[in-house]
Design an enzyme around this catalytic site. Structure first.
Site, mmCIF file in Angstrom:
data_model
loop_
_atom_site.group_PDB
_atom_site.id
_atom_site.type_symbol
_atom_site.label_atom_id
_atom_site.label_comp_id
_atom_site.label_asym_id
_atom_site.label_seq_id
_atom_site.Cartn_x
_atom_site.Cartn_y
_atom_site.Cartn_z
ATOM 1 N N TYR A 130 9.447 3.047 -12.756
ATOM 2 C CA TYR A 130 8.158 3.598 -13.211
ATOM 3 C C TYR A 130 7.372 2.491 -13.915
ATOM 4 O O TYR A 130 7.785 1.982 -14.958
ATOM 5 C CB TYR A 130 8.401 4.799 -14.125
ATOM 6 C CG TYR A 130 8.845 6.028 -13.336
ATOM 7 C CD1 TYR A 130 7.941 7.031 -13.012
ATOM 8 C CD2 TYR A 130 10.154 6.156 -12.882
ATOM 9 C CE1 TYR A 130 8.334 8.129 -12.257
ATOM 10 C CE2 TYR A 130 10.560 7.255 -12.139
ATOM 11 C CZ TYR A 130 9.645 8.238 -11.829
ATOM 12 O OH TYR A 130 10.034 9.318 -11.084
ATOM 13 N N TYR B 88 7.632 11.095 -0.304
ATOM 14 C CA TYR B 88 7.617 9.719 -0.828
ATOM 15 C C TYR B 88 9.015 9.095 -0.763
ATOM 16 O O TYR B 88 9.185 7.969 -0.299
ATOM 17 C CB TYR B 88 7.093 9.773 -2.262
ATOM 18 C CG TYR B 88 6.872 8.450 -2.942
ATOM 19 C CD1 TYR B 88 5.664 7.767 -2.807
ATOM 20 C CD2 TYR B 88 7.855 7.894 -3.766
ATOM 21 C CE1 TYR B 88 5.451 6.561 -3.466
ATOM 22 C CE2 TYR B 88 7.644 6.692 -4.434
ATOM 23 C CZ TYR B 88 6.437 6.025 -4.276
ATOM 24 O OH TYR B 88 6.232 4.835 -4.940
ATOM 25 N N ILE C 187 0.969 5.701 -1.435
ATOM 26 C CA ILE C 187 0.385 6.822 -2.182
ATOM 27 C C ILE C 187 1.464 7.838 -2.512
ATOM 28 O O ILE C 187 2.543 7.832 -1.904
ATOM 29 C CB ILE C 187 -0.739 7.540 -1.367
ATOM 30 C CG1 ILE C 187 -0.188 8.104 -0.035
ATOM 31 C CG2 ILE C 187 -1.920 6.619 -1.142
ATOM 32 C CD1 ILE C 187 -1.118 9.080 0.659
ATOM 33 N N ALA D 182 0.851 -1.206 0.000
ATOM 34 C CA ALA D 182 0.000 0.000 0.000
ATOM 35 C C ALA D 182 0.881 1.248 0.000
ATOM 36 O O ALA D 182 1.817 1.357 0.791
ATOM 37 C CB ALA D 182 -0.907 0.002 1.227
HETATM 38 N N1 CAA Z 1 14.573 18.314 -11.058
HETATM 39 C C1 CAA Z 1 14.839 19.612 -10.800
HETATM 40 N N2 CAA Z 1 13.939 20.587 -10.911
HETATM 41 C C2 CAA Z 1 12.714 20.250 -11.304
HETATM 42 C C3 CAA Z 1 12.355 18.922 -11.579
HETATM 43 C C4 CAA Z 1 13.368 17.958 -11.460
HETATM 44 N N3 CAA Z 1 13.146 16.666 -11.740
HETATM 45 N N4 CAA Z 1 11.059 18.890 -11.927
HETATM 46 C C5 CAA Z 1 10.618 20.154 -11.901
HETATM 47 N N5 CAA Z 1 11.634 20.973 -11.528
HETATM 48 C C6 CAA Z 1 11.590 22.426 -11.468
HETATM 49 C C7 CAA Z 1 11.259 22.962 -12.860
HETATM 50 O O1 CAA Z 1 12.439 23.074 -13.644
HETATM 51 C C8 CAA Z 1 10.658 24.290 -12.580
HETATM 52 O O2 CAA Z 1 11.660 25.253 -12.351
HETATM 53 P P1 CAA Z 1 11.446 26.741 -12.930
HETATM 54 O O3 CAA Z 1 10.179 27.255 -12.302
HETATM 55 O O4 CAA Z 1 12.675 27.450 -12.473
HETATM 56 O O5 CAA Z 1 11.334 26.566 -14.408
HETATM 57 C C9 CAA Z 1 9.965 24.075 -11.242
HETATM 58 O O6 CAA Z 1 10.564 22.885 -10.665
HETATM 59 C C10 CAA Z 1 8.497 23.878 -11.402
HETATM 60 O O7 CAA Z 1 8.244 22.753 -12.230
HETATM 61 P P2 CAA Z 1 6.764 22.307 -12.573
HETATM 62 O O8 CAA Z 1 6.105 23.302 -13.464
HETATM 63 O O9 CAA Z 1 6.770 20.885 -13.077
HETATM 64 O O10 CAA Z 1 6.120 22.396 -11.112
HETATM 65 P P3 CAA Z 1 4.770 21.866 -10.608
HETATM 66 O O11 CAA Z 1 4.632 22.377 -9.228
HETATM 67 O O12 CAA Z 1 3.692 22.045 -11.602
HETATM 68 O O13 CAA Z 1 5.030 20.262 -10.545
HETATM 69 C C11 CAA Z 1 5.892 18.241 -9.727
HETATM 70 C C12 CAA Z 1 6.041 19.740 -9.726
HETATM 71 C C13 CAA Z 1 4.526 17.823 -9.184
HETATM 72 C C14 CAA Z 1 6.971 17.693 -8.825
HETATM 73 C C15 CAA Z 1 6.048 17.720 -11.182
HETATM 74 O O14 CAA Z 1 7.265 18.179 -11.717
HETATM 75 C C16 CAA Z 1 6.079 16.216 -11.234
HETATM 76 O O15 CAA Z 1 5.044 15.565 -11.235
HETATM 77 N N6 CAA Z 1 7.272 15.606 -11.307
HETATM 78 C C17 CAA Z 1 7.419 14.162 -11.347
HETATM 79 C C18 CAA Z 1 7.554 13.603 -9.967
HETATM 80 C C19 CAA Z 1 7.671 12.116 -10.048
HETATM 81 O O16 CAA Z 1 8.533 11.563 -10.723
HETATM 82 N N7 CAA Z 1 6.799 11.393 -9.340
HETATM 83 C C20 CAA Z 1 6.763 9.968 -9.376
HETATM 84 C C21 CAA Z 1 5.346 9.510 -9.181
HETATM 85 S S1 CAA Z 1 5.153 7.781 -9.543
HETATM 86 C C22 CAA Z 1 5.871 7.019 -8.258
HETATM 87 O O17 CAA Z 1 6.233 7.596 -7.296
HETATM 88 C C23 CAA Z 1 6.033 5.526 -8.360
HETATM 89 C C24 CAA Z 1 7.437 5.147 -8.151
HETATM 90 O O18 CAA Z 1 7.748 4.588 -7.097
HETATM 91 C C25 CAA Z 1 8.421 5.382 -9.206
#
Ligand code: CAA
Length: 247
Positions: free
Chosen positions: A186, A154, A92, A90
């Site tokens: 992923y 997370y 999130i 489980a």
């Molecule tokens: N590294 C460094 N900086 C980052 C970044 C990264 N990977 N991602 C985003 N940023 C920075 C951007 O460059 C941006 O900077 P500027 O404003 O200077 O241009 C700033 O952060 C804002 O970016 P966003 O517009 O994307 O911001 P947001 O608030 O809309 O979204 C977020 C942020 C929700 C984290 C989005 O980037 C996101 O969803 N990222 C992916 C996160 C991820 O990988 N999650 C995994 C989920 S699945 C899972 O967890 C299963 C598993 O076990 C693998």
């Protein structure tokens, strides 16, 4: 042997595949999932499994709550049998860059992904050690290993699993109980598909395999760690991530 195998988050994307893989291995899978789920969702899941020839009981509870876990596990043990395999799956996400993360997003993830591991393991541990056989498999993540921007909550919980496992593994290997983890990359589940499309495409481009993983690719690893002859593997983590990151 038809040992009872409890999978938390059991009716989700990964959980369903795990239940199926454990059934294929001759185990008796039991799905535990969130008490907030709509009854029709649970009924459909059960009917879908029935259509596949599987009769998998579902128990609803709240893995963030110790008493609820105690109640659910007691019921399973009375109605199905002693729990000999536990998969703490489980989990999130409540992704946000740290400067935007709320205390609620932090708390929800810590409670669901980490407190749950204590709350569920505590219910089955004594029975496993007393009987001299048990398999505990905790689902971590590539992002516990490498860190992921937007996932301080997370990533913290998934990294914590490595410490929990290595400590508990030393306590119980002599009693026939192993504690291991899997760190999926992923995988094509709802959790990953919830990532904004442009962000997800960029992530996929970094995966050497060039694709998302399949839930069955995680499930087969669960069955591997739960096997009768896996008793010498403990405190270990197996990455299943298409080459995205290594230990
Ligand atoms: N590294 C460094 N900086 C980052 C970044 C990264 N990977 N991602 C985003 N940023 C920075 C951007 O460059 C941006 O900077 P500027 O404003 O200077 O241009 C700033 O952060 C804002 O970016 P966003 O517009 O994307 O911001 P947001 O608030 O809309 O979204 C977020 C942020 C929700 C984290 C989005 O980037 C996101 O969803 N990222 C992916 C996160 C991820 O990988 N999650 C995994 C989920 S699945 C899972 O967890 C299963 C598993 O076990 C693998």
């Amino acid at each position: 042997m038809s040992r009872v195998a409890v999978v938390t988050g059991g009716i989700g994307g990964l959980g369903t595949a795990m239940c199926k893989a454990l059934a294929e291995q001759g185990r008796r899978p039991v799905a535990v999932d969130f008490h907030g789920l709509k009854p029709e969702v649970v009924d459909k899941w059960k009917a879908d499994r029935k259509a596949e020839g599987l009769d998998i009981p579902v128990y609803l509870g709240d893995v963030t709550n110790f008493e609820s876990c105690a109640e659910v596990c007691k019921k399973i043990e009375a109605e199905v049998g002693p729990i000999e395999i536990l998969v703490n799956n489980a989990g999130i996400t409540r992704d946000a860059l740290f400067h935007k993360m709320t205390q609620e997003q932090w708390d929800q993830v810590i409670k669901t992904n980490l407190y749950s591991v204590f709350n569920m393991t505590k219910q089955v541990y004594e029975g496993m050690t007393a009987r001299g056989w048990g398999r505990i498999v905790n689902i971590s993540s590539v992002n516990g290993l490498k860190g992921q921007a937007g996932q301080t909550n997370y990533s913290a919980t998934k990294a914590a699993i490595y410490g929990f496992n290595k400590a508990l593994a030393q306590e119980c290997i002599k009693k026939g109980v192993t504690v291991n983890s899997i760190s999926p990359g992923y995988i094509g589940t709802e959790m990953v598909r919830a990532i904004r499309e442009d962000v997800l495409q960029k992530i996929i481009a970094t995966i050497p395999a060039g694709r998302l993983g399949e839930p069955s690719e995680i499930a087969r690893t669960v069955a591997f760690l739960a096997a009768e002859d896996a008793g010498f593997i403990t405190g270990e983590d197996i990455t299943v991530n298409g080459g995205l990151y290594y230990h």
